[in-house]
Design a protein around this motif. Sequence first.
Motif, PDB file in Angstrom:
ATOM      1  N   GLN A 255     -75.365  -4.846 120.896  1.00 20.98           N
ATOM      2  CA  GLN A 255     -74.208  -5.579 120.393  1.00 20.98           C
ATOM      3  C   GLN A 255     -73.405  -6.136 121.567  1.00 20.98           C
ATOM      4  O   GLN A 255     -73.108  -5.425 122.528  1.00 20.98           O
ATOM      5  CB  GLN A 255     -73.321  -4.659 119.554  1.00 20.98           C
ATOM      6  N   ILE A 256     -73.045  -7.404 121.455  1.00 22.79           N
ATOM      7  CA  ILE A 256     -72.277  -8.080 122.505  1.00 22.79           C
ATOM      8  C   ILE A 256     -70.882  -8.400 121.973  1.00 22.79           C
ATOM      9  O   ILE A 256     -70.735  -9.114 120.970  1.00 22.79           O
ATOM     10  CB  ILE A 256     -72.984  -9.371 122.949  1.00 22.79           C
ATOM     11  N   TYR A 257     -69.877  -7.867 122.632  1.00 23.86           N
ATOM     12  CA  TYR A 257     -68.479  -8.110 122.255  1.00 23.86           C
ATOM     13  C   TYR A 257     -68.034  -9.435 122.861  1.00 23.86           C
ATOM     14  O   TYR A 257     -68.086  -9.632 124.080  1.00 23.86           O
ATOM     15  CB  TYR A 257     -67.608  -6.968 122.765  1.00 23.86           C
TER      16      TYR A 257
ATOM     17  N   GLU B  61     -65.593  -0.410 121.634  1.00 24.72           N
ATOM     18  CA  GLU B  61     -66.264   0.857 121.942  1.00 24.72           C
ATOM     19  C   GLU B  61     -67.706   0.877 121.439  1.00 24.72           C
ATOM     20  O   GLU B  61     -68.598   1.455 122.067  1.00 24.72           O
ATOM     21  CB  GLU B  61     -65.491   2.023 121.330  1.00 24.72           C
ATOM     22  N   ASP B  62     -67.946   0.233 120.293  1.00 26.38           N
ATOM     23  CA  ASP B  62     -69.278   0.251 119.690  1.00 26.38           C
ATOM     24  C   ASP B  62     -70.263  -0.668 120.398  1.00 26.38           C
ATOM     25  O   ASP B  62     -71.486  -0.491 120.266  1.00 26.38           O
ATOM     26  CB  ASP B  62     -69.198  -0.162 118.212  1.00 26.38           C
ATOM     27  N   CYS B  63     -69.756  -1.653 121.118  1.00 24.17           N
ATOM     28  CA  CYS B  63     -70.633  -2.663 121.718  1.00 24.17           C
ATOM     29  C   CYS B  63     -71.206  -2.184 123.044  1.00 24.17           C
ATOM     30  O   CYS B  63     -70.660  -1.300 123.714  1.00 24.17           O
ATOM     31  CB  CYS B  63     -69.885  -3.971 121.905  1.00 24.17           C
ATOM     32  N   ASP B  64     -72.313  -2.797 123.428  1.00 24.23           N
ATOM     33  CA  ASP B  64     -73.023  -2.424 124.648  1.00 24.23           C
ATOM     34  C   ASP B  64     -72.605  -3.253 125.849  1.00 24.23           C
ATOM     35  O   ASP B  64     -72.627  -2.770 126.986  1.00 24.23           O
ATOM     36  CB  ASP B  64     -74.533  -2.601 124.433  1.00 24.23           C
TER      37      ASP B  64
ATOM     38  N   ILE C 238     -61.140  -7.248 128.950  1.00 28.29           N
ATOM     39  CA  ILE C 238     -61.963  -7.070 130.147  1.00 28.29           C
ATOM     40  C   ILE C 238     -61.604  -5.752 130.829  1.00 28.29           C
ATOM     41  O   ILE C 238     -62.481  -4.962 131.212  1.00 28.29           O
ATOM     42  CB  ILE C 238     -61.785  -8.251 131.114  1.00 28.29           C
ATOM     43  N   GLY C 239     -60.290  -5.499 130.975  1.00 34.37           N
ATOM     44  CA  GLY C 239     -59.856  -4.254 131.607  1.00 34.37           C
ATOM     45  C   GLY C 239     -60.284  -3.026 130.836  1.00 34.37           C
ATOM     46  O   GLY C 239     -60.738  -2.030 131.429  1.00 34.37           O
ATOM     47  N   LEU C 240     -60.158  -3.065 129.507  1.00 41.32           N
ATOM     48  CA  LEU C 240     -60.580  -1.928 128.693  1.00 41.32           C
ATOM     49  C   LEU C 240     -62.090  -1.697 128.826  1.00 41.32           C
ATOM     50  O   LEU C 240     -62.550  -0.549 128.920  1.00 41.32           O
ATOM     51  CB  LEU C 240     -60.223  -2.181 127.231  1.00 41.32           C
ATOM     52  N   ALA C 241     -62.847  -2.778 128.842  1.00 42.60           N
ATOM     53  CA  ALA C 241     -64.297  -2.646 128.977  1.00 42.60           C
ATOM     54  C   ALA C 241     -64.669  -2.031 130.316  1.00 42.60           C
ATOM     55  O   ALA C 241     -65.562  -1.172 130.394  1.00 42.60           O
ATOM     56  CB  ALA C 241     -64.964  -4.014 128.821  1.00 42.60           C
ATOM     57  N   LEU C 242     -63.993  -2.441 131.376  1.00 42.47           N
ATOM     58  CA  LEU C 242     -64.272  -1.866 132.685  1.00 42.47           C
ATOM     59  C   LEU C 242     -63.932  -0.378 132.706  1.00 42.47           C
ATOM     60  O   LEU C 242     -64.670   0.434 133.279  1.00 42.47           O
ATOM     61  CB  LEU C 242     -63.484  -2.609 133.765  1.00 42.47           C
ATOM     62  N   ALA C 243     -62.816   0.004 132.056  1.00 42.89           N
ATOM     63  CA  ALA C 243     -62.441   1.415 131.989  1.00 42.89           C
ATOM     64  C   ALA C 243     -63.467   2.219 131.196  1.00 42.89           C
ATOM     65  O   ALA C 243     -63.708   3.397 131.491  1.00 42.89           O
ATOM     66  CB  ALA C 243     -61.053   1.553 131.374  1.00 42.89           C
ATOM     67  N   LEU C 244     -64.079   1.577 130.191  1.00 38.24           N
ATOM     68  CA  LEU C 244     -65.111   2.240 129.394  1.00 38.24           C
ATOM     69  C   LEU C 244     -66.483   2.175 130.066  1.00 38.24           C
ATOM     70  O   LEU C 244     -67.472   2.634 129.489  1.00 38.24           O
ATOM     71  CB  LEU C 244     -65.186   1.587 128.005  1.00 38.24           C
ATOM     72  N   LYS C 245     -66.531   1.580 131.268  1.00 31.94           N
ATOM     73  CA  LYS C 245     -67.770   1.452 132.053  1.00 31.94           C
ATOM     74  C   LYS C 245     -68.839   0.657 131.313  1.00 31.94           C
ATOM     75  O   LYS C 245     -70.025   0.982 131.346  1.00 31.94           O
ATOM     76  CB  LYS C 245     -68.299   2.825 132.474  1.00 31.94           C
ATOM     77  N   LYS C 246     -68.394  -0.403 130.647  1.00 27.08           N
ATOM     78  CA  LYS C 246     -69.319  -1.315 129.973  1.00 27.08           C
ATOM     79  C   LYS C 246     -69.539  -2.542 130.854  1.00 27.08           C
ATOM     80  O   LYS C 246     -68.605  -3.042 131.492  1.00 27.08           O
ATOM     81  CB  LYS C 246     -68.765  -1.734 128.612  1.00 27.08           C
TER      82      LYS C 246
END
Length: 443
Positions: free
Chosen positions: A308-310, A369-372, A389-397
């Motif tokens: 899944q792509i956010y 959170e669900d996306c890869d 973008i910041g949240l994704a980086l914090a989630l290590k995505k």
Amino acid sequence: MSPTQDLLLVGEVYVDFTLPKAGAESKLRLGGIVHAARGLWAIEANFSVAAACPGYLIDQARAYLERLGFKEFIWLAEVKGAPNVMTIGDPTELADQAYQDILRDEKSVEYRGEVDALKAFKTCLIFPGNYDLTDLRALLAEDVQASFDIAYDLPDLRSLLSFKGNIAAIVTSTSSPLFLEKASEDMSSLLADLRDLSPQAILLKENRGGSRVFDLRGDKVDEIPALLSETVNSVGVGDVYSAVFASMLGGAVFDAGWKAARAATCYAQTTYPDDFKRDVQRSLALSVDQMRGLSGTFLPWHARPDFQIYFAAPDFSYVDRAHLEEALRVLAYHNFRIRRPVQENGELTPQSSMHEMRVAYMGDFGLLEDCDVVFALPLERDPGTLVEIGLALALKKPVITYDPLKENTNTMVMAGSTVYSVKLDSCLNGLFDVMSRLRATRS
């Protein structure tokens, strides 16, 4: 490196006219099966040409192909009612190119009297067009081994029935209308139909995701990764792949696939023939074992929706959507599974209550959170996109950031993103690479 057999190329000769765009001149060159001929010239193959084209192109086509070292030119059929001019919107287009075959609906094809020479050839590669394949079969040698590129201009497989038992290989691609109709969800039905024609091999080209070769004699499959770099030219790349593959089928089928993929990659990187031949000669100097040992990207068509792509972007109704629609179109074209938070969780208005905003936030964050992978397009420095973008980086995505307007050239965005670029081509390459590695870790 040399092919093991001579090859007759059969198909239409076109004039490719690339329409001018800002900052660049228009480009005019011979196309159609001439692209395939350039591929055979680059590997120093022996080949001849049986061409369907209008009379006005004969002298020019023959003269150009003579420079490529062809052995014989046969004017197979005359195209009437149309000039065989293909207008091309942009040769670096990332999705379905804006091809326009001028006066295509007015075209008719008439076989000529030179066709007796076809009987002498034992191997051929046929690019279907506006000529009848059943009639063509009667003109070829009884024991001919024919390969077909059916990526375009083949409405159904019944046209190939007259060649059953004499088919060396069938080549198709994930952009083929026939593939999209019969195999976009599952490959088994199309494979079964192709097997009924008794080819020795099937080659499926999967664009930036690599290729698969099916050796039906040994009932084995090989996966050939793509070598991704900047796309300079995408017109005729598949034709080169098919020609080099077909010319080398007398040897190992999988080796032919690996070498052909290398030649096609070189064709995508230049429109200058001499540079193309030089690069092919260098690339094919490697052994197939060496090619296998080098890294590449492999992401088959049917595996792409597993991830899944956010889509982090100001995906709103009121913004200028040109870059948004371009990116969405390209991602959909390549069969990616796109999750669009604004579309799924609703578009808020300035009058939205805090409760409504919190509901949207929780929905968007849960989706993130669900996306890869995150594909970000922070137009106008959209604060919501930058937060995502910041949240994704914090989630290590992994984050692929496409910044066409060069508005977000700051350290956190550029250094934090797995790929940051102002070019969609580079971002698409990065997405394929990231998802290929994700798939490998799950295997």
